[in-house]
Design a protein around this motif. Structure first.
Motif, PDB file in Angstrom:
ATOM      1  N   ALA A 205     -25.510 -18.058  27.709  1.00  0.00           N
ATOM      2  CA  ALA A 205     -24.707 -17.207  26.833  1.00  0.00           C
ATOM      3  C   ALA A 205     -23.849 -16.231  27.640  1.00  0.00           C
ATOM      4  O   ALA A 205     -22.675 -16.007  27.320  1.00  0.00           O
ATOM      5  CB  ALA A 205     -25.610 -16.441  25.868  1.00  0.00           C
ATOM      6  N   GLN A 206     -24.417 -15.650  28.692  1.00  0.00           N
ATOM      7  CA  GLN A 206     -23.642 -14.715  29.505  1.00  0.00           C
ATOM      8  C   GLN A 206     -22.513 -15.439  30.246  1.00  0.00           C
ATOM      9  O   GLN A 206     -21.417 -14.884  30.403  1.00  0.00           O
ATOM     10  CB  GLN A 206     -24.552 -14.003  30.509  1.00  0.00           C
ATOM     11  CG  GLN A 206     -23.828 -12.983  31.384  1.00  0.00           C
ATOM     12  CD  GLN A 206     -23.186 -11.850  30.601  1.00  0.00           C
ATOM     13  OE1 GLN A 206     -23.724 -11.414  29.593  1.00  0.00           O
ATOM     14  NE2 GLN A 206     -22.040 -11.367  31.060  1.00  0.00           N
ATOM     15  N   ALA A 207     -22.740 -16.672  30.657  1.00  0.00           N
ATOM     16  CA  ALA A 207     -21.677 -17.441  31.305  1.00  0.00           C
ATOM     17  C   ALA A 207     -20.513 -17.685  30.350  1.00  0.00           C
ATOM     18  O   ALA A 207     -19.339 -17.558  30.730  1.00  0.00           O
ATOM     19  CB  ALA A 207     -22.233 -18.772  31.825  1.00  0.00           C
ATOM     20  N   VAL A 208     -20.831 -18.010  29.083  1.00  0.00           N
ATOM     21  CA  VAL A 208     -19.784 -18.229  28.085  1.00  0.00           C
ATOM     22  C   VAL A 208     -19.051 -16.923  27.795  1.00  0.00           C
ATOM     23  O   VAL A 208     -17.818 -16.895  27.710  1.00  0.00           O
ATOM     24  CB  VAL A 208     -20.390 -18.827  26.802  1.00  0.00           C
ATOM     25  CG1 VAL A 208     -19.372 -18.843  25.672  1.00  0.00           C
ATOM     26  CG2 VAL A 208     -20.904 -20.244  27.067  1.00  0.00           C
ATOM     27  N   LEU A 209     -19.800 -15.840  27.653  1.00  0.00           N
ATOM     28  CA  LEU A 209     -19.187 -14.531  27.401  1.00  0.00           C
ATOM     29  C   LEU A 209     -18.255 -14.133  28.547  1.00  0.00           C
ATOM     30  O   LEU A 209     -17.122 -13.701  28.335  1.00  0.00           O
ATOM     31  CB  LEU A 209     -20.279 -13.471  27.231  1.00  0.00           C
ATOM     32  CG  LEU A 209     -19.817 -12.019  27.089  1.00  0.00           C
ATOM     33  CD1 LEU A 209     -18.993 -11.829  25.826  1.00  0.00           C
ATOM     34  CD2 LEU A 209     -21.018 -11.073  27.077  1.00  0.00           C
ATOM     35  N   GLY A 210     -18.728 -14.290  29.764  1.00  0.00           N
ATOM     36  CA  GLY A 210     -17.915 -13.925  30.920  1.00  0.00           C
ATOM     37  C   GLY A 210     -16.671 -14.780  31.051  1.00  0.00           C
ATOM     38  O   GLY A 210     -15.586 -14.271  31.366  1.00  0.00           O
ATOM     39  N   ALA A 211     -16.805 -16.078  30.801  1.00  0.00           N
ATOM     40  CA  ALA A 211     -15.653 -16.970  30.891  1.00  0.00           C
ATOM     41  C   ALA A 211     -14.602 -16.609  29.838  1.00  0.00           C
ATOM     42  O   ALA A 211     -13.393 -16.587  30.123  1.00  0.00           O
ATOM     43  CB  ALA A 211     -16.105 -18.421  30.721  1.00  0.00           C
ATOM     44  N   ALA A 212     -15.052 -16.319  28.614  1.00  0.00           N
ATOM     45  CA  ALA A 212     -14.117 -15.926  27.554  1.00  0.00           C
ATOM     46  C   ALA A 212     -13.403 -14.622  27.910  1.00  0.00           C
ATOM     47  O   ALA A 212     -12.191 -14.476  27.702  1.00  0.00           O
ATOM     48  CB  ALA A 212     -14.873 -15.774  26.229  1.00  0.00           C
ATOM     49  N   LYS A 213     -14.147 -13.701  28.485  1.00  0.00           N
ATOM     50  CA  LYS A 213     -13.556 -12.419  28.871  1.00  0.00           C
ATOM     51  C   LYS A 213     -12.507 -12.613  29.966  1.00  0.00           C
ATOM     52  O   LYS A 213     -11.474 -11.929  29.991  1.00  0.00           O
ATOM     53  CB  LYS A 213     -14.657 -11.465  29.337  1.00  0.00           C
ATOM     54  CG  LYS A 213     -14.228 -10.013  29.406  1.00  0.00           C
ATOM     55  CD  LYS A 213     -15.423  -9.092  29.602  1.00  0.00           C
ATOM     56  CE  LYS A 213     -14.978  -7.628  29.572  1.00  0.00           C
ATOM     57  NZ  LYS A 213     -16.132  -6.706  29.736  1.00  0.00           N
ATOM     58  N   MET A 214     -12.753 -13.544  30.872  1.00  0.00           N
ATOM     59  CA  MET A 214     -11.768 -13.848  31.924  1.00  0.00           C
ATOM     60  C   MET A 214     -10.457 -14.335  31.319  1.00  0.00           C
ATOM     61  O   MET A 214      -9.369 -13.929  31.746  1.00  0.00           O
ATOM     62  CB  MET A 214     -12.329 -14.913  32.867  1.00  0.00           C
ATOM     63  CG  MET A 214     -13.417 -14.424  33.799  1.00  0.00           C
ATOM     64  SD  MET A 214     -12.769 -13.578  35.259  1.00  0.00           S
ATOM     65  CE  MET A 214     -12.145 -14.965  36.212  1.00  0.00           C
ATOM     66  N   VAL A 215     -10.550 -15.198  30.313  1.00  0.00           N
ATOM     67  CA  VAL A 215      -9.338 -15.720  29.662  1.00  0.00           C
ATOM     68  C   VAL A 215      -8.577 -14.578  28.990  1.00  0.00           C
ATOM     69  O   VAL A 215      -7.358 -14.443  29.139  1.00  0.00           O
ATOM     70  CB  VAL A 215      -9.701 -16.808  28.622  1.00  0.00           C
ATOM     71  CG1 VAL A 215      -8.471 -17.215  27.821  1.00  0.00           C
ATOM     72  CG2 VAL A 215     -10.290 -18.028  29.324  1.00  0.00           C
ATOM     73  N   LEU A 216      -9.292 -13.732  28.251  1.00  0.00           N
ATOM     74  CA  LEU A 216      -8.641 -12.670  27.490  1.00  0.00           C
ATOM     75  C   LEU A 216      -8.079 -11.571  28.381  1.00  0.00           C
ATOM     76  O   LEU A 216      -6.992 -11.059  28.128  1.00  0.00           O
ATOM     77  CB  LEU A 216      -9.641 -12.063  26.495  1.00  0.00           C
ATOM     78  CG  LEU A 216     -10.052 -12.950  25.318  1.00  0.00           C
ATOM     79  CD1 LEU A 216     -11.188 -12.308  24.535  1.00  0.00           C
ATOM     80  CD2 LEU A 216      -8.866 -13.214  24.399  1.00  0.00           C
ATOM     81  N   GLU A 217      -8.808 -11.201  29.406  1.00  0.00           N
ATOM     82  CA  GLU A 217      -8.404 -10.034  30.191  1.00  0.00           C
ATOM     83  C   GLU A 217      -7.462 -10.343  31.339  1.00  0.00           C
ATOM     84  O   GLU A 217      -6.686  -9.478  31.748  1.00  0.00           O
ATOM     85  CB  GLU A 217      -9.651  -9.298  30.704  1.00  0.00           C
ATOM     86  CG  GLU A 217     -10.473  -8.704  29.571  1.00  0.00           C
ATOM     87  CD  GLU A 217     -11.512  -7.714  30.032  1.00  0.00           C
ATOM     88  OE1 GLU A 217     -11.625  -7.470  31.268  1.00  0.00           O
ATOM     89  OE2 GLU A 217     -12.231  -7.176  29.173  1.00  0.00           O
ATOM     90  N   THR A 218      -7.513 -11.569  31.869  1.00  0.00           N
ATOM     91  CA  THR A 218      -6.597 -11.902  32.961  1.00  0.00           C
ATOM     92  C   THR A 218      -5.293 -12.504  32.464  1.00  0.00           C
ATOM     93  O   THR A 218      -4.271 -12.432  33.145  1.00  0.00           O
ATOM     94  CB  THR A 218      -7.242 -12.884  33.951  1.00  0.00           C
ATOM     95  OG1 THR A 218      -7.406 -14.175  33.307  1.00  0.00           O
ATOM     96  CG2 THR A 218      -8.582 -12.379  34.449  1.00  0.00           C
ATOM     97  N   GLY A 219      -5.323 -13.117  31.271  1.00  0.00           N
ATOM     98  CA  GLY A 219      -4.135 -13.799  30.770  1.00  0.00           C
ATOM     99  C   GLY A 219      -3.833 -15.081  31.521  1.00  0.00           C
ATOM    100  O   GLY A 219      -2.785 -15.696  31.317  1.00  0.00           O
ATOM    101  N   THR A 220      -4.741 -15.505  32.363  1.00  0.00           N
ATOM    102  CA  THR A 220      -4.557 -16.734  33.151  1.00  0.00           C
ATOM    103  C   THR A 220      -4.869 -17.954  32.292  1.00  0.00           C
ATOM    104  O   THR A 220      -5.784 -17.923  31.459  1.00  0.00           O
ATOM    105  CB  THR A 220      -5.490 -16.712  34.375  1.00  0.00           C
ATOM    106  OG1 THR A 220      -5.238 -15.525  35.134  1.00  0.00           O
ATOM    107  CG2 THR A 220      -5.277 -17.932  35.262  1.00  0.00           C
ATOM    108  N   HIS A 221      -4.107 -19.030  32.493  1.00  0.00           N
ATOM    109  CA  HIS A 221      -4.346 -20.259  31.739  1.00  0.00           C
ATOM    110  C   HIS A 221      -5.770 -20.757  31.998  1.00  0.00           C
ATOM    111  O   HIS A 221      -6.235 -20.754  33.144  1.00  0.00           O
ATOM    112  CB  HIS A 221      -3.336 -21.335  32.162  1.00  0.00           C
ATOM    113  CG  HIS A 221      -3.332 -22.536  31.282  1.00  0.00           C
ATOM    114  ND1 HIS A 221      -4.324 -23.491  31.311  1.00  0.00           N
ATOM    115  CD2 HIS A 221      -2.456 -22.945  30.326  1.00  0.00           C
ATOM    116  CE1 HIS A 221      -4.057 -24.432  30.433  1.00  0.00           C
ATOM    117  NE2 HIS A 221      -2.928 -24.124  29.818  1.00  0.00           N
ATOM    118  N   PRO A 222      -6.489 -21.184  30.933  1.00  0.00           N
ATOM    119  CA  PRO A 222      -7.855 -21.669  31.130  1.00  0.00           C
ATOM    120  C   PRO A 222      -7.958 -22.791  32.171  1.00  0.00           C
ATOM    121  O   PRO A 222      -8.943 -22.861  32.915  1.00  0.00           O
ATOM    122  CB  PRO A 222      -8.261 -22.174  29.743  1.00  0.00           C
ATOM    123  CG  PRO A 222      -7.407 -21.402  28.801  1.00  0.00           C
ATOM    124  CD  PRO A 222      -6.110 -21.171  29.503  1.00  0.00           C
TER     125      PRO A 222
END
Length: 267
Positions: A205-222
């Motif tokens: 769950a923490q891996a999914v949360l962290g990955a989602a946060k990376m997408v939202l906060e960096t604006g980098t393409h998945p």
């Protein structure tokens, strides 16, 4: 926000919204009134939030400057018939029921109303909802801004045309279920490799949360974020290759489009 905010219905989603509003300071507990059908729910709302809670739908409708319709879709016709004469012309109505279009709701009220149709999702319960809002022709820019402020208090929201609402159901309304399945599958694999179950859920769950946060906060393409984890000849690209071979992307796309089609069929 110097307005009375009412809720017809005091279930989980209404409670999540009330909690977000109070935690954000957008309104005080004295400005909120909610209705429920059971004394148990009324007592729970009063004890948890300190708001006014009642079984009187008419009172909530009369007093509210902003009125949330937070009942199950099958109760909509009954509830609207009950309260429509109590709703003031200037009241902003916000519906959070799936499948209830602006046209349907307007027809049920049988008079001019200011209406926002919204689709939040269950992560509202932890302050991380993704909500979509669309409005009828009577809603002003200020009305919509106030509605969006309310929904941003328990997550994030975007204004969309109503034609996109079925797509919203696929990509955010129903999608937490897909993610839970993914987390559960990751946990199962970790348990198969010897990790205790409770610990495996936390890691997944923490891996999914962290990955989602990376997408939202960096604006980098998945895709770029994925590439950054995939070292040549490494463990991650091995897993990615297997997921591609087993059709992860096509399965998700097919499932989500099936969800959207079901929503269209139900409208």
């Amino acid at each position: 926000m110097n307005k009375t905010i009412g809720f017809i219905g005091g279930g989980n989603m209404a409670s999540a919204i009330i909690g977000g509003i109070l935690n954000s300071g957008l309104a005080a507990k004295e400005q909120i009134i909610a209705t429920a059908r059971t004394e148990q729910t009324i007592s729970s709302l009063q004890e948890r939030f300190g708001i006014t809670a009642t079984r009187d739908n008419h009172a909530a409708a009369r007093q509210s400057d902003i009125l949330f319709l937070a009942v199950k879709p099958y109760l909509f016709e009954q509830i609207i018939a009950e309260i429509k004469d109590s709703v003031r012309p200037e009241t902003l109505i916000i519906s959070i029921a799936a499948g209830q279009t602006i046209e349907k709701i307007e027809a049920a009220f049988a008079k001019n109303i200011r209406l926002v149709r919204a689709m939040p999702n269950t992560p509202a319960l932890v302050g991380e909802a993704m909500s979509a809002l669309c409005a009828n022709q009577n809603v002003t820019d200020n009305d919509l801004a106030e509605a969006m402020a309310l929904f941003n208090s328990f997550g994030k929201c975007e204004a969309v045309p109503e034609s996109m609402m079925d797509t919203v159901i696929g990509v955010s309304g129903s999608s937490p279920a897909y993610v839970y399945m993914f987390i559960e599958a990751m946990s199962d694999a970790a348990v198969a490799d010897g990790m205790p179950r409770a610990q495996s859920y936390k890691f997944a769950a923490q891996a999914v949360l962290g990955a989602a946060k990376m997408v939202l906060e960096t604006g980098t393409h998945p895709g770029a974020l994925k590439d950054a984890v995939c070292s040549p000849g490494g463990t991650t690209i091995e897993a990615v290759a297997t997921l591609e071979q087993r059709g992860l992307r096509s399965a998700v796309i097919a499932a989500q489009r099936g969800c959207v089609q079901k929503s269209r069929d139900m409208t």
